[in-house]
Design an enzyme around this catalytic site. Sequence first.
Site, mmCIF file in Angstrom:
data_model
loop_
_atom_site.group_PDB
_atom_site.id
_atom_site.type_symbol
_atom_site.label_atom_id
_atom_site.label_comp_id
_atom_site.label_asym_id
_atom_site.label_seq_id
_atom_site.Cartn_x
_atom_site.Cartn_y
_atom_site.Cartn_z
ATOM 1 N N ASP A 144 0.845 -1.192 0.000
ATOM 2 C CA ASP A 144 0.000 0.000 0.000
ATOM 3 C C ASP A 144 0.885 1.249 0.000
ATOM 4 O O ASP A 144 1.911 1.305 0.687
ATOM 5 C CB ASP A 144 -0.920 -0.016 1.234
ATOM 6 N N ASN A 190 -12.822 -3.184 2.431
ATOM 7 C CA ASN A 190 -13.725 -2.038 2.571
ATOM 8 C C ASN A 190 -14.657 -2.015 1.366
ATOM 9 O O ASN A 190 -14.204 -2.191 0.226
ATOM 10 C CB ASN A 190 -12.918 -0.741 2.653
ATOM 11 N N GLY A 226 -15.785 2.761 3.542
ATOM 12 C CA GLY A 226 -14.465 3.377 3.402
ATOM 13 C C GLY A 226 -13.705 2.943 2.168
ATOM 14 O O GLY A 226 -12.480 3.055 2.121
ATOM 15 N N GLN A 227 -14.435 2.488 1.146
ATOM 16 C CA GLN A 227 -13.755 2.060 -0.085
ATOM 17 C C GLN A 227 -13.464 3.272 -0.958
ATOM 18 O O GLN A 227 -14.396 3.924 -1.440
ATOM 19 C CB GLN A 227 -14.637 1.058 -0.855
ATOM 20 N N SER A 228 -12.180 3.543 -1.160
ATOM 21 C CA SER A 228 -11.812 4.699 -1.981
ATOM 22 C C SER A 228 -11.435 4.305 -3.399
ATOM 23 O O SER A 228 -11.534 5.117 -4.313
ATOM 24 C CB SER A 228 -10.662 5.476 -1.332
ATOM 25 N N HIS A 280 -10.272 -5.119 -3.476
ATOM 26 C CA HIS A 280 -8.945 -5.347 -2.904
ATOM 27 C C HIS A 280 -9.078 -5.806 -1.467
ATOM 28 O O HIS A 280 -9.957 -5.361 -0.734
ATOM 29 C CB HIS A 280 -8.066 -4.087 -2.982
ATOM 30 N N HIS A 303 -7.105 -5.769 1.953
ATOM 31 C CA HIS A 303 -5.966 -5.278 2.716
ATOM 32 C C HIS A 303 -5.466 -6.422 3.596
ATOM 33 O O HIS A 303 -6.263 -7.088 4.263
ATOM 34 C CB HIS A 303 -6.388 -4.143 3.663
HETATM 35 P P1 5GP Z 1 -9.629 1.547 0.303
HETATM 36 O O1 5GP Z 1 -9.655 2.867 1.005
HETATM 37 O O2 5GP Z 1 -10.330 1.631 -1.035
HETATM 38 O O3 5GP Z 1 -10.091 0.384 1.117
HETATM 39 O O4 5GP Z 1 -8.115 1.233 0.036
HETATM 40 C C1 5GP Z 1 -7.417 1.756 -1.033
HETATM 41 C C2 5GP Z 1 -5.964 1.698 -0.669
HETATM 42 O O5 5GP Z 1 -5.226 1.855 -1.836
HETATM 43 C C3 5GP Z 1 -5.522 2.785 0.318
HETATM 44 O O6 5GP Z 1 -4.971 2.167 1.466
HETATM 45 C C4 5GP Z 1 -4.488 3.575 -0.470
HETATM 46 O O7 5GP Z 1 -3.390 3.981 0.320
HETATM 47 C C5 5GP Z 1 -4.073 2.590 -1.554
HETATM 48 N N1 5GP Z 1 -3.676 3.203 -2.809
HETATM 49 C C6 5GP Z 1 -4.365 4.143 -3.497
HETATM 50 N N2 5GP Z 1 -3.725 4.448 -4.635
HETATM 51 C C7 5GP Z 1 -2.608 3.676 -4.665
HETATM 52 C C8 5GP Z 1 -1.546 3.532 -5.602
HETATM 53 O O8 5GP Z 1 -1.484 4.175 -6.647
HETATM 54 N N3 5GP Z 1 -0.569 2.642 -5.291
HETATM 55 C C9 5GP Z 1 -0.611 1.899 -4.145
HETATM 56 N N4 5GP Z 1 0.412 1.042 -3.940
HETATM 57 N N5 5GP Z 1 -1.599 2.005 -3.249
HETATM 58 C C10 5GP Z 1 -2.583 2.887 -3.505
#
Ligand code: 5GP
Length: 115
Positions: free
Chosen positions: A30, A88, A94-96, A101, A103
Amino acid sequence: MADCIFCKIAQHEIPSSIVYEDEQCVAFKDLEPQAPVHVLVIPKKHVESVLALTDADRALVAHILVDVVPQLARELGVAEKGFRVVANTGDEGGQSVKHLHFHLLGGRSLQWPPG
Ligand code: 5GP
Ligand code: ZN
């Protein structure tokens, strides 16, 4: 899928620190680690979230959770003490990034409940 950052990572179109890869999935560090071990395991195929999974994805999800996550947890040194696997989902989840994916977090004592 066009404009999906994780599809681009899966296709090596943008760089990432890949720790595991096979025909079906890829795991990479991450960008903003929340624990000493923080990797994301994604299917190479674009799936938006757990809600978008279908019958055809059963083997893929099983591969990730039965084969890849435990192997990575052992290799990354968190299997013995424990770790967390989180998917997420949706805005309040909290899914961005809208590409499924998992974690894999570990290497410190993780709190519960999450914020
Ligand atoms: P979410 O918030 O959707 O559950 O998790 C998305 C994750 O992707 C976040 O922890 C964020 O730091 C990671 N992330 C977002 N963009 C990138 C990227 O370009 N490269 C990597 N390695 N991680 C990313
Ligand atoms: Zn994608």
